[in-house]
Enzyme design. Structure first.
Site, mmCIF file in Angstrom:
data_model
loop_
_atom_site.group_PDB
_atom_site.id
_atom_site.type_symbol
_atom_site.label_atom_id
_atom_site.label_comp_id
_atom_site.label_asym_id
_atom_site.label_seq_id
_atom_site.Cartn_x
_atom_site.Cartn_y
_atom_site.Cartn_z
ATOM 1 N N GLU A 17 0.885 -1.175 0.000
ATOM 2 C CA GLU A 17 0.000 0.000 0.000
ATOM 3 C C GLU A 17 0.910 1.208 0.000
ATOM 4 O OE1 GLU A 17 -1.427 3.254 1.071
ATOM 5 O OE2 GLU A 17 -1.939 2.381 3.015
ATOM 6 N N CYS B 61 -2.043 8.677 2.945
ATOM 7 C CA CYS B 61 -2.090 8.242 1.547
ATOM 8 C C CYS B 61 -3.492 8.368 0.978
ATOM 9 C CB CYS B 61 -1.616 6.795 1.429
ATOM 10 S SG CYS B 61 0.110 6.556 1.894
#
Length: 461
Positions: free
Chosen positions: A234, A268
């Site tokens: 990720e 993010c």
């Protein structure tokens, strides 16, 4: 990079830690391997009991660990408490559902007969020790969303946390020990980034997961590929937040402020690019800018603080360079845009308009409270801008038009689509991205199965 707690609100080094030597790393790898041999044979009920206890302990420790998080990486303390509560929720979710999520599956009876078998089942078996390379921005949540399903599945965990959150890393090891997990089920490796490659190459480590930067992801994926080991990545994100004329502008602007500045914008999955239909561009931008300007920036240990410091001086420098490049290129800073005087690594909430493709901030992830606003003639252009990025983590759409929703869900390149709300993560929903945002999924049944040996068991007549 030294392993140390440095208060980003003051720049003061609070404590420095000695990195583990090769002998200690070897001891922990041996322990992980030995523990897995017995832990893999435990029942789901036996794994769920200490996981529930870990959730209880985290609830009891919430105020204390929140202050640790805040002094290590700068998150406002109220947000740190919320992060701890979310982690406890996730542990309970997997403790309650693990047995069902990984229950044996039985294929259709007709297919079983056609294969010539009397019985076929699919069983989920653990892989072994899993290395987790985790970031500082959500120092509890990023670890728990990996560890809770991994432990539930019967794996054991090795954590290499970011070097600026060592107290949180050591707390997590202690938390699982106090909860009653067998020694070796969860171990923290206080090591530098240069040591990760050797640990990942070790045959006792069966898989790896990384949340972090694209360069770090490339390095881990390259080594894992050479060793033929499963990975979940990720990485970065530059999520679009698209606003169409039918949207509730007042609500959209309010949510946009939170979506951009939660955790001081160091997320993010934060909305970063605000793509607004020309008919409502000015009205939305005015409301959004007003909300960003009204945020209170200051000491993250104060309850009233909305925005704390960035986690590091280098992080602030990188962000400021992106903003300065955009302004030199013709962008307008509607608010913020300058490094404030005084101690700490603060950067004010900033709104930039007049963005074009030649600016670095159009291509690079702005990891801090800086929003870029674009004007789009219609949904077609909004999608072109939304997809004009190397990332593909999540996305947001604000509209009351169901046709626009269907079109956006079909055509946006992202791992998540959130309509009339900001991106959130929940234990029940798969989380992850596409393109340079990584691959694989965390959370939900998809996440717990990432580190399982999916085994077909066929029995003849």
């Amino acid at each position: 990079m030294p392993i140390a707690t440095v208060n980003p609100a003051t720049g003061e080094t609070l404590r420095t830690y000695q990195a583990m030597g090769q002998e200690e790393v070897e001891r922990r790898l041996l322990l992980a391997e030995a523990t897995f041999r017995t832990y893999r044979a435990t029942t789901f009920a036996e794994r769920a009991t200490p996981l529930r206890r870990a959730a209880e302990l985290l609830d009891e420790d919430r105020a204390e660990i929140a202050r640790v998080i805040t002094t290590e990486m700068g998150k406002p303390v109220a947000q740190a408490r919320s992060e701890a509560a979310k982690c406890a929720k996730a542990m309970r979710w997997y403790a309650d559902r693990g047995a069902d999520l990984l229950a044996d599956e039985r294929p259709d009876a007709a297919d079983v007969r056609d294969s010539g078998a009397s019985r076929v089942l699919v069983r989920y078996r653990p892989l072994g020790p899993v290395l987790a390379v985790m970031p500082w921005n959500f120092p509890l949540w990023q670890v728990i969303r990996f560890a809770a399903p991994a432990l539930t599945a019967g794996n054991v965990c090795l954590l290499k946390h970011a070097s600026n959150v060592p107290r949180t890393a050591l707390y997590l090891e202690d938390l699982f020990r106090r909860a009653g997990f067998p020694e070796g089920c969860f171990q923290t490796l206080l090591i530098g980034s240069s040591t990760v490659d050797g640990v990942l190459r070790d045959e006792r480590v069966k898989a790896a997961t990384l949340t972090g930067s694209e360069p770090a992801g490339r390095a881990v994926a390259a080594t894992a590929g050479q060793m033929i080991k499963k990975t979940v990545l990720e990485l970065g994100g530059s999520d679009p937040f698209v606003v169409m004329p039918s949207a509730d502008l007042e609500r959209a602007a309010q949510v946009a402020v939170t979506a951009r500045t939660q955790n001081c914008g160091q997320s993010c999955i934060a909305a970063k690019r605000f793509i607004v239909h020309a008919d409502v561009h000015d009205a939305f931008t005015d409301r959004f800018t007003e909300g960003m300007r009204a945020l209170r920036m200051g000491d993250p240990l104060l309850e009233e603080t909305d925005v704390g410091p960035l986690s590091s001086e280098q992080g602030r420098t990188d962000l400021a360079e992106l903003v300065d490049d955009a302004v030199r290129g013709g962008a307008d800073a509607r608010c913020g845009g300058r490094i404030p005087e005084g101690p700490g690594w603060f950067y004010p909430p900033t709104v930039l308009t007049g963005i074009d493709r030649d600016m670095r901030i159009h291509r690079e992830e702005a990891f801090g409270p800086v929003a870029t606003v674009y004007r789009a003639a219609d949904l077609d252009e909004a999608l072109l801008i939304a997809n004009d990025t190397d990332f593909g983590l999540s996305s947001n759409l604000w509209t009351r038009d169901t046709d626009e929703v269907d079109r956006f869900v079909r055509d946006v390149e992202a791992g998540g689509v959130f309509v009339n709300g900001m991106t959130v993560s929940h234990p029940a929903f798969p989380f992850g991205g596409v393109r340079r945002s990584g691959y694989g999924r965390e959370l939900s049944e998809h996440g717990i199965r990432e580190f399982c040996n999916i085994t077909t068991v066929w029995q003849g007549l």
